[in-house]
Motif scaffolding. Structure first.
Motif, PDB file in Angstrom:
ATOM      1  N   SER A  32      36.705  98.352  -3.313  1.00  0.00           N
ATOM      2  CA  SER A  32      37.002  98.667  -1.910  1.00  0.00           C
ATOM      3  C   SER A  32      36.254  97.743  -0.958  1.00  0.00           C
ATOM      4  N   GLY A  33      35.574  96.711  -1.489  1.00  0.00           N
ATOM      5  CA  GLY A  33      34.817  95.794  -0.644  1.00  0.00           C
ATOM      6  C   GLY A  33      35.715  94.913   0.202  1.00  0.00           C
ATOM      7  N   THR A  34      35.393  94.809   1.489  1.00  0.00           N
ATOM      8  CA  THR A  34      36.161  93.951   2.396  1.00  0.00           C
ATOM      9  C   THR A  34      35.246  93.365   3.470  1.00  0.00           C
ATOM     10  N   LYS A  35      35.634  92.214   3.953  1.00  0.00           N
ATOM     11  CA  LYS A  35      34.875  91.525   4.995  1.00  0.00           C
ATOM     12  C   LYS A  35      35.441  91.935   6.348  1.00  0.00           C
ATOM     13  N   LEU A  36      34.566  92.262   7.271  1.00  0.00           N
ATOM     14  CA  LEU A  36      34.996  92.691   8.605  1.00  0.00           C
ATOM     15  C   LEU A  36      35.451  91.496   9.443  1.00  0.00           C
ATOM     16  N   GLY A  37      35.959  91.777  10.626  1.00  0.00           N
ATOM     17  CA  GLY A  37      36.504  90.761  11.516  1.00  0.00           C
ATOM     18  C   GLY A  37      35.522  89.685  11.939  1.00  0.00           C
ATOM     19  N   ASP A  38      34.207  89.970  11.852  1.00  0.00           N
ATOM     20  CA  ASP A  38      33.227  88.945  12.226  1.00  0.00           C
ATOM     21  C   ASP A  38      33.129  87.852  11.164  1.00  0.00           C
ATOM     22  N   ASN A  39      33.837  88.046  10.031  1.00  0.00           N
ATOM     23  CA  ASN A  39      33.887  87.099   8.920  1.00  0.00           C
ATOM     24  C   ASN A  39      32.534  86.895   8.236  1.00  0.00           C
ATOM     25  N   ILE A  40      31.619  87.840   8.426  1.00  0.00           N
ATOM     26  CA  ILE A  40      30.279  87.761   7.840  1.00  0.00           C
ATOM     27  C   ILE A  40      29.930  89.055   7.111  1.00  0.00           C
ATOM     28  N   THR A  41      30.172  90.184   7.753  1.00  0.00           N
ATOM     29  CA  THR A  41      29.740  91.492   7.273  1.00  0.00           C
ATOM     30  C   THR A  41      30.701  92.046   6.235  1.00  0.00           C
ATOM     31  N   THR A  68      41.293  82.628   3.912  1.00  0.00           N
ATOM     32  CA  THR A  68      40.441  83.724   4.325  1.00  0.00           C
ATOM     33  C   THR A  68      40.439  84.723   3.175  1.00  0.00           C
ATOM     34  N   GLU A  69      39.364  84.719   2.424  1.00  0.00           N
ATOM     35  CA  GLU A  69      39.223  85.635   1.292  1.00  0.00           C
ATOM     36  C   GLU A  69      38.332  86.777   1.746  1.00  0.00           C
ATOM     37  N   SER A  70      38.943  87.903   2.049  1.00  0.00           N
ATOM     38  CA  SER A  70      38.231  89.000   2.704  1.00  0.00           C
ATOM     39  C   SER A  70      38.088  90.247   1.861  1.00  0.00           C
ATOM     40  N   CYS A  71      38.460  90.196   0.586  1.00  0.00           N
ATOM     41  CA  CYS A  71      38.322  91.361  -0.276  1.00  0.00           C
ATOM     42  C   CYS A  71      37.513  90.995  -1.518  1.00  0.00           C
ATOM     43  N   ILE A  72      36.891  92.015  -2.123  1.00  0.00           N
ATOM     44  CA  ILE A  72      36.058  91.799  -3.318  1.00  0.00           C
ATOM     45  C   ILE A  72      36.804  92.293  -4.539  1.00  0.00           C
ATOM     46  N   ASN A  73      36.901  91.396  -5.543  1.00  0.00           N
ATOM     47  CA  ASN A  73      37.431  91.827  -6.829  1.00  0.00           C
ATOM     48  C   ASN A  73      36.388  91.572  -7.911  1.00  0.00           C
ATOM     49  N   ILE A  74      36.566  92.234  -9.043  1.00  0.00           N
ATOM     50  CA  ILE A  74      35.707  92.026 -10.205  1.00  0.00           C
ATOM     51  C   ILE A  74      36.435  91.063 -11.118  1.00  0.00           C
ATOM     52  N   PHE A  75      35.793  89.924 -11.407  1.00  0.00           N
ATOM     53  CA  PHE A  75      36.369  88.912 -12.292  1.00  0.00           C
ATOM     54  C   PHE A  75      36.639  89.473 -13.681  1.00  0.00           C
TER      55      PHE A  75
END
Length: 114
Positions: A32-41, A68-75
């Protein structure tokens, strides 16, 4: 039920073991990890908490090819992505189709006598 949020090494180790026990080392999974609009958090959308513990693969997060890679996946396993990447995290475009890992909140109640 929500996509999984990983808040500690113990959580990460448990998920990694589950992936291995189920024979899915060759598969990549959404969190469920995602990067917010500030592109940092980075934030866990599953529980609304900031990402504090991380388990990034070497060189990640990287916004590969300036996407823009804004989500977290597990390799998946090392054979696909290179050494020391198995079950580590990667930033990826949120539009990709991957497997999912969900978690369910446990609600505990305490019964009181009157």
């Amino acid at each position: 039920m929500n996509l999984v949020s990983i808040s500690s090494k113990a959580d990460s180790d448990q998920i990694t073991q589950q992936i291995k026990d189920q024979g899915h080392e060759g598969s990549a999974f959404w969190t469920s990890g995602t990067k917010l609009g500030d592109n940092i958090t980075w934030l866990w959308m599953g529980n609304g908490r900031p990402v504090s513990f991380t388990n990034w693969a070497p060189g990640q997060p990287d916004n590969l090819n300036h996407y823009t890679e804004s989500c977290i996946n597990i390799f998946s396993n090392d054979m696909v992505w290179g050494p020391n990447t198995a079950q580590k995290w990667n930033d990826i475009r949120c539009s990709r189709e991957l497997n999912i890992i969900c978690e369910e909140s446990l609600i505990e109640y305490e019964y009181c006598s009157t």
